[in-house]
Design a protein around this motif. Structure first.
Motif, PDB file in Angstrom:
ATOM      1  N   PRO A  44     -19.797  38.725  36.485  1.00 15.78           N
ATOM      2  CA  PRO A  44     -18.732  39.711  36.675  1.00 15.78           C
ATOM      3  C   PRO A  44     -19.263  41.143  36.809  1.00 15.78           C
ATOM      4  N   THR A  45     -18.455  41.966  37.446  1.00 10.36           N
ATOM      5  CA  THR A  45     -18.704  43.402  37.434  1.00 10.36           C
ATOM      6  C   THR A  45     -17.908  43.936  36.255  1.00 10.36           C
ATOM      7  N   GLY A  87      -8.463  34.695  37.779  1.00 11.09           N
ATOM      8  CA  GLY A  87      -9.183  34.245  38.978  1.00 11.09           C
ATOM      9  C   GLY A  87     -10.684  34.212  38.709  1.00 11.09           C
ATOM     10  N   ASN A  88     -11.208  35.278  38.132  1.00  6.71           N
ATOM     11  CA  ASN A  88     -12.634  35.304  37.756  1.00  6.71           C
ATOM     12  C   ASN A  88     -12.933  34.117  36.848  1.00  6.71           C
ATOM     13  N   THR A 133     -13.558  30.756  38.517  1.00  5.85           N
ATOM     14  CA  THR A 133     -14.901  30.573  39.076  1.00  5.85           C
ATOM     15  C   THR A 133     -15.899  30.218  37.983  1.00  5.85           C
ATOM     16  N   GLY A 143     -17.823  32.935  43.845  1.00  6.57           N
ATOM     17  CA  GLY A 143     -16.529  32.750  44.508  1.00  6.57           C
ATOM     18  C   GLY A 143     -16.692  32.855  46.015  1.00  6.57           C
ATOM     19  N   ASP A 174     -15.146  34.505  48.130  1.00  3.36           N
ATOM     20  CA  ASP A 174     -15.045  35.864  48.670  1.00  3.36           C
ATOM     21  C   ASP A 174     -16.412  36.544  48.762  1.00  3.36           C
ATOM     22  N   MET A 219     -10.251  30.194  45.652  1.00  5.62           N
ATOM     23  CA  MET A 219      -9.567  31.257  44.924  1.00  5.62           C
ATOM     24  C   MET A 219      -8.361  30.766  44.122  1.00  5.62           C
ATOM     25  N   LEU A 220      -8.138  31.428  43.023  1.00  2.00           N
ATOM     26  CA  LEU A 220      -6.895  31.259  42.288  1.00  2.00           C
ATOM     27  C   LEU A 220      -5.905  32.217  42.936  1.00  2.00           C
ATOM     28  N   ARG A 271      -4.414  35.857  46.977  1.00  2.00           N
ATOM     29  CA  ARG A 271      -5.560  35.816  46.071  1.00  2.00           C
ATOM     30  C   ARG A 271      -5.337  36.730  44.866  1.00  2.00           C
ATOM     31  N   MET A 272      -5.629  36.196  43.674  1.00  3.82           N
ATOM     32  CA  MET A 272      -5.526  37.047  42.492  1.00  3.82           C
ATOM     33  C   MET A 272      -6.703  38.008  42.486  1.00  3.82           C
ATOM     34  N   LYS A 289      -8.178  42.195  41.174  1.00  2.69           N
ATOM     35  CA  LYS A 289      -7.932  43.426  40.427  1.00  2.69           C
ATOM     36  C   LYS A 289      -7.247  44.440  41.328  1.00  2.69           C
TER      37      LYS A 289
HETATM   38  P1  AMP Z   1     -16.157  40.323  40.234  1.00  6.80           P
HETATM   39  O1  AMP Z   1     -16.089  40.669  38.787  1.00  6.80           O
HETATM   40  O2  AMP Z   1     -15.054  40.919  41.033  1.00  6.80           O
HETATM   41  O3  AMP Z   1     -17.527  40.624  40.808  1.00  6.80           O
HETATM   42  O4  AMP Z   1     -15.943  38.743  40.352  1.00  6.80           O
HETATM   43  C1  AMP Z   1     -16.588  37.789  39.548  1.00  6.80           C
HETATM   44  C2  AMP Z   1     -16.441  36.416  40.154  1.00  6.80           C
HETATM   45  O5  AMP Z   1     -15.064  36.020  40.234  1.00  6.80           O
HETATM   46  C3  AMP Z   1     -16.989  36.311  41.591  1.00  6.80           C
HETATM   47  O6  AMP Z   1     -17.713  35.105  41.726  1.00  6.80           O
HETATM   48  C4  AMP Z   1     -15.732  36.272  42.438  1.00  6.80           C
HETATM   49  O7  AMP Z   1     -15.946  35.580  43.640  1.00  6.80           O
HETATM   50  C5  AMP Z   1     -14.784  35.518  41.536  1.00  6.80           C
HETATM   51  N1  AMP Z   1     -13.357  35.753  41.847  1.00  6.80           N
HETATM   52  C6  AMP Z   1     -12.742  36.939  42.078  1.00  6.80           C
HETATM   53  N2  AMP Z   1     -11.404  36.752  42.335  1.00  6.80           N
HETATM   54  C7  AMP Z   1     -11.188  35.406  42.242  1.00  6.80           C
HETATM   55  C8  AMP Z   1     -10.020  34.556  42.386  1.00  6.80           C
HETATM   56  N3  AMP Z   1      -8.813  35.057  42.657  1.00  6.80           N
HETATM   57  N4  AMP Z   1     -10.181  33.215  42.227  1.00  6.80           N
HETATM   58  C9  AMP Z   1     -11.403  32.681  41.933  1.00  6.80           C
HETATM   59  N5  AMP Z   1     -12.532  33.426  41.780  1.00  6.80           N
HETATM   60  C10 AMP Z   1     -12.437  34.767  41.929  1.00  6.80           C
END
Ligand code: AMP
Ligand code: ZN
Length: 528
Positions: A74-75, A83-84, A87, A285, A287, A317-318, A324-325, A327
């Motif tokens: 995660p960031t 959603g995160n 994954t 994910g 994306d 994706m969730l 798509r869910m 932030k």
């Molecule tokens: P991030 O913190 O935004 O870098 O995301 C962390 C992880 O969550 C990454 O692998 C993304 O691809 C995944 N991710 C973000 N949104 C969703 C979603 N709606 N459904 C499933 N995975 C997601």
């Protein structure tokens, strides 16, 4: 007596609510004490869908029994949403099944704690600096706060910790070294303290879009023209190192002046450090495939002359009402809201294990739409499974057996070997639920060996591989004791022919969702 029984029921109910709220809301860490996997078998039949080839392939690790698994983490600039979590729960299932299959897995999942700008094309504010300003905290306080939150949430979902969890800020020198090598190999250039990856040059003898199979022309047409201020040579070029503006707090010295790393280089540098130039599985994910992972491949290819991973795995994706869910879309559910039910789309709260079950009921490559109705249905299924498992210690062995558990086990393995097909595994598990209930009702016979096999199957597939646990018995040892006490009171009432009290106990429990089941062996309870 009936007043007393009523009081006890009330106390039991309040006690349960209290225990639930303590466990669910304060993020009580689960220990992984029950998790001990023996090396069992190394499956040569495991098939994985590889995004790179766009087909299912037999899984053949580079260096068996070792498996290197890297998942983009995660960031940590805000709370993780559901959603995160989907994954990370999906990769937890994958990790657990690889372990069950006998592989020795090094699971690396990073924490992005620097270098992530708001735009995917090196524009916009730094996510951490912006949040730090908003919350009036140091950027590293933001990082700490949301890393802790992330860990708490994943613990509630019973995910296993990765083997290594490296941070971007802890690996600045490795990133700088990699950028230096890419420049030395001729695939990057520096302009005024910022270093860009030269996509056009790279594309002359490499396939930049190998992961998603997009046409480079289309990508170019879909990317805006370079403005007069733009330092990039080509529209698709991306930053490896970014010059820090005076107000930018997170900054490090480098051969190109004071700056910070681009987002994509951190995963290349950290996977390279802990898993080598080429490792088995890289995940994230869906994306992330088009930009982040595409750029990771280009960086590793340009630096080490190899695609970093043999298998690229992407979770779907969730969604909420089909969208798509995320932030940024503002439709993100926080796990906390889900557990408490404090959200306009929910009629009540759902336990983390019931939500984990909801996620695992869909294949990781399918979209999963989030709704109260879907959660309600999953919760019922989850409870049915757990209630059946709670009967296991009460099953009696017969002299002969009518069930072939070895055959059932092979069906479980076949499901998981088919690209980690958890929904098929869960469907097969409901056949086992039917068997357990039937044995309990003395309608089906199993012998002592079958009983032992059944226990092992449940332990391996439900607890160790699907990573589920019974939130009622796990979290509420006290509830067990309380229920035993209430059942005893009811028995005493019955024995003294006080049927008004015994009926009151049964009916009141029913109203609260607790069912009592009487049999020759005694009374057992379950919760719907
Ligand atoms: P991030 O913190 O935004 O870098 O995301 C962390 C992880 O969550 C990454 O692998 C993304 O691809 C995944 N991710 C973000 N949104 C969703 C979603 N709606 N459904 C499933 N995975 C997601
Ligand atoms: Zn990454």
């Amino acid at each position: 007596m009936s007043f007393l029984a009523n009081r006890i029921l009330k106390i039991a109910w309040n006690e349960r609510k209290l225990l639930n709220s303590q466990n669910l809301l304060s993020g009580v860490p689960c220990t992984h004490k029950t998790y001990s996997l023996k090396i069992k078998r190394m499956s040569s039949n495991l098939v994985i869908y590889n995004t790179l080839s766009r087909k299912k392939e037999i899984f053949e690790p580079i260096n068996p029994p070792m498996v290197g698994l890297y998942v983009c983490g995660p960031t940590v600039y805000s709370d993780v949403h559901l959603g995160n979590c989907r994954t990370f729960v999906s990769f937890d299932l994958i990790y657990r099944y690889l372990l069950y299959s006998g592989y020795k897995v090094r699971y690396v999942r990073n924490i992005t704690d620097a270098g992530h700008l708001e735009g995917d094309r090196d524009e916009g504010d730094d996510k951490f600096a912006k949040k730090a300003k908003l919350e009036q905290l140091e950027p590293m306080e933001i990082v700490q706060k949301y890393t802790i939150g992330f860990h708490d949430v994943l613990r509630l979902f019973n995910t296993l910790p990765p083997s290594i969890e490296p941070t971007a800020t802890g690996h600045i020198s490795e990133q700088i070294e990699m950028v230096k090598q890419i420049i030395a190999n001729g695939y990057a250039y520096e302009v005024n303290g910022t270093v860009y990856f030269d996509v056009e040059k790279y594309s002359k003898n490499n396939d930049y879009t190998i992961l998603t199979n997009r046409q480079l022309e289309d990508m170019l047409n879909n990317t805006r023209e370079l403005g007069g201020q733009d330092e990039k040579k080509g529209r698709l070029d991306f930053a490896l190192w970014i010059k820090a503006k005076p107000e930018h707090i997170m900054r490090w010295p480098s051969p190109w002046g004071v700056g910070f790393p681009g987002w994509h280089i951190e995963c290349s540098a950290m996977s390279n450090k802990y898993l080598g130039h080429q490792f088995d599985i890289h995940g994230g994910g869906m994306d992330l495939a088009a930009t982040h992972h595409t750029n990771e491949i280009a960086q590793s290819q340009a630096c080490n002359h190899t695609n970093p991973a043999k298998y690229w795995m992407h979770t779907n994706m969730l969604t909420v009402n089909g969208a798509r869910m995320s932030k940024s879309a503002g439709n993100g559910f926080l796990p906390r809201e889900l557990f408490t039910g404090d959200h306009p789309l929910l009629t009540r709260g759902y336990s983390p294990m019931s939500v984990r079950f909801f996620m695992l009921q869909a294949h990781y490559r399918s979209t999963l739409d989030f709704s109260n109705e879907a959660l309600e249905a999953s919760d019922k299924g989850y409870r049915r499974l757990m209630n059946a498992i709670a009967l296991l210690p009460k099953l009696k062995a017969s002299a002969s057996s009518e069930v072939d558990f070895e055959e059932i086990k092979q069906r479980f393995i076949a499901a998981m070997n088919d690209d980690f097909n958890s929904p098929v595994l869960i469907a097969e598990l409901f056949e086992v639920v039917r068997i357990i209930n039937s044995v309990y009702d003395n309608k089906t016979k199993i012998d002592a060996k079958g009983l032992a096999q059944l226990n092992t199957l449940v332990n391996d597939f439900v607890f160790n591989i699907l990573g589920l646990k019974d939130d009622q018995t796990e979290n509420n040892g006290d509830l067990e004791k309380l229920m035993d006490f209430i059942i005893k009171l009811r028995q005493e009432a019955k024995a003294s022919k006080d049927y008004a009290t015994s009926d009151l106990i049964r009916n009141s429990l029913q109203e609260m969702g607790f069912q009592l089941k009487d049999s020759k062996e005694g009374t057992v309870w379950s919760k719907s």
